[in-house]
Design an enzyme around this catalytic site. Structure first.
Site, PDB file in Angstrom:
ATOM      1  N   ASP A  46      44.100  49.497  87.211  1.00  0.00           N
ATOM      2  CA  ASP A  46      44.901  49.903  88.714  1.00  0.00           C
ATOM      3  C   ASP A  46      44.353  51.411  88.366  1.00  0.00           C
ATOM      4  O   ASP A  46      44.078  51.770  90.556  1.00  0.00           O
ATOM      5  CB  ASP A  46      46.598  50.352  87.867  1.00  0.00           C
ATOM      6  CG  ASP A  46      47.453  48.761  88.245  1.00  0.00           C
ATOM      7  OD1 ASP A  46      46.706  48.554  89.064  1.00  0.00           O
ATOM      8  OD2 ASP A  46      48.002  48.629  87.219  1.00  0.00           O
ATOM      9  N   ASP A  74      22.896  66.733  91.095  1.00  0.00           N
ATOM     10  CA  ASP A  74      21.981  67.792  91.780  1.00  0.00           C
ATOM     11  C   ASP A  74      20.883  67.603  90.570  1.00  0.00           C
ATOM     12  O   ASP A  74      20.911  68.451  89.423  1.00  0.00           O
ATOM     13  CB  ASP A  74      23.029  69.180  92.251  1.00  0.00           C
ATOM     14  CG  ASP A  74      23.423  69.033  93.201  1.00  0.00           C
ATOM     15  OD1 ASP A  74      22.822  67.877  93.798  1.00  0.00           O
ATOM     16  OD2 ASP A  74      24.735  69.880  93.349  1.00  0.00           O
TER      17      ASP A  74
END
Length: 316
Positions: free
Chosen positions: A76, A132
């Site tokens: 879930d 990044d």
């Protein structure tokens, strides 16, 4: 506009609130506490100049929230996460579909939810697979050599994006500086990104291109590997503590191979042709020097400089 990069960035604050609401719906008895902790987390997260006391409180909030969320079934939780990761890109894709022209759609959500597995289904053309990049060997090698898991999902029109090229003058304003990568590391950077069929996004100041950086960005034989129409991303053929070998099948039946030295000393890297699935006596060509090195059979060995690379092509 030909290219849209849709960045997750500050949407993270919105997403955290959505997470809180969806988790609360699954755990009604804990709903009030989940919402309160989520609101506090968003507020603390958005303050980038936190005091030590606020930092300590954020850590405590994360601990309390995690303890509650652990009550949710893993399947879930995974379903909710995927829905939230995908939602903004579905909405933007619907907007792009109203435009009567082609626009490249780039997802920038740092690889969350294994985006390479579903990005194309949502109408993406490329997607960031990592956080990044920085102009350091540690960042370059950690990102570049971890891309094997994404290889099966690369194909024409859908590309894995391990972030921009950090060669030349990078940064902006007072932070503008010449890349901290060594010469050898820059060759590794361009070679590996070309083998990975990665979008080659120039991250340096084009007004300050020096001759070396221009050479890195304009070698036609190296670019041909990156732009090969087969669109097949390289796979990691061999990995040791000292070196890695990556190989990419090309449209003309040849194979591009990168021999990467991960050590801080020159290294002879051996190549077993069987590991490359190459038979016969193909011609070995150095793509950076654009020179044929003769025919090879069964095995060959090449010296790579510290943190350097030998990028070659094998043609029957």
């Amino acid at each position: 506009v030909d290219y849209v990069k849709y960045d997750w960035c500050s949407y993270g604050e919105i997403a955290r609130k959505i997470f809180g609401e969806k988790y609360a719906a699954l755990l009604p008895s804990d709903a009030v506490q989940i919402r309160a902790l989520t609101d506090e987390k968003v507020q603390l997260d958005s303050n980038h100049k936190r005091t030590d006391e606020q930092a300590g409180r954020l850590k405590q909030v994360n601990t309390e929230l995690d303890a509650i969320i652990r009550k949710i079934k893993p399947e879930d939780k995974k379903r909710i996460e995927l829905e939230i990761f995908q939602e903004p890109y579905k909405i933007f894709r619907a907007s792009l579909d109203k435009v009567k022209r082609d626009i490249v759609f780039s997802f920038c959500q740092y690889g969350m939810g294994n985006v390479w597995e579903w990005g194309q289904q949502l109408g993406g053309n490329c997607w960031r697979t990592t956080g990044d990049i920085e102009d350091t060997w540690e960042s370059l090698s950690a990102i570049g050599f971890s891309q094997g898991k994404c290889s099966p999902w690369s194909a024409p029109g859908r590309w894995n994006d391990p972030d921009m090229l950090v060669v030349g003058w990078v940064g902006w304003g007072p932070a503008l500086h010449y890349t901290r990568l060594t010469t050898n590391e820059q060759y590794t950077h361009i070679s590996l990104w070309s083998l990975l069929a990665a979008p080659l996004l120039i991250g340096c100041d084009l007004n300050q291109l020096d001759a070396f950086t221009l050479n890195l960005l304009t070698n036609d034989e190296v670019l041909a590997v990156n732009q090969d129409p087969l669109g097949k991303q390289a796979i990691q053929v061999k990995k040791t503590a000292e070196y890695e070998i990556w190989a990419r099948d090309l449209d003309d039946g040849s194979k591009a191979v990168g021999l990467f030295n991960k050590t801080e000393k020159p290294l002879n890297i051996p190549v077993d042709m069987k590991e490359l699935n190459v038979n016969g006596k193909p011609v070995l060509r150095d793509l950076w020097t654009q020179a044929d090195l003769g025919k090879v059979c069964g095995h060959f060995e090449m010296k790579a400089q510290p943190h350097g690379v030998r990028l070659v092509k094998l043609t029957k």
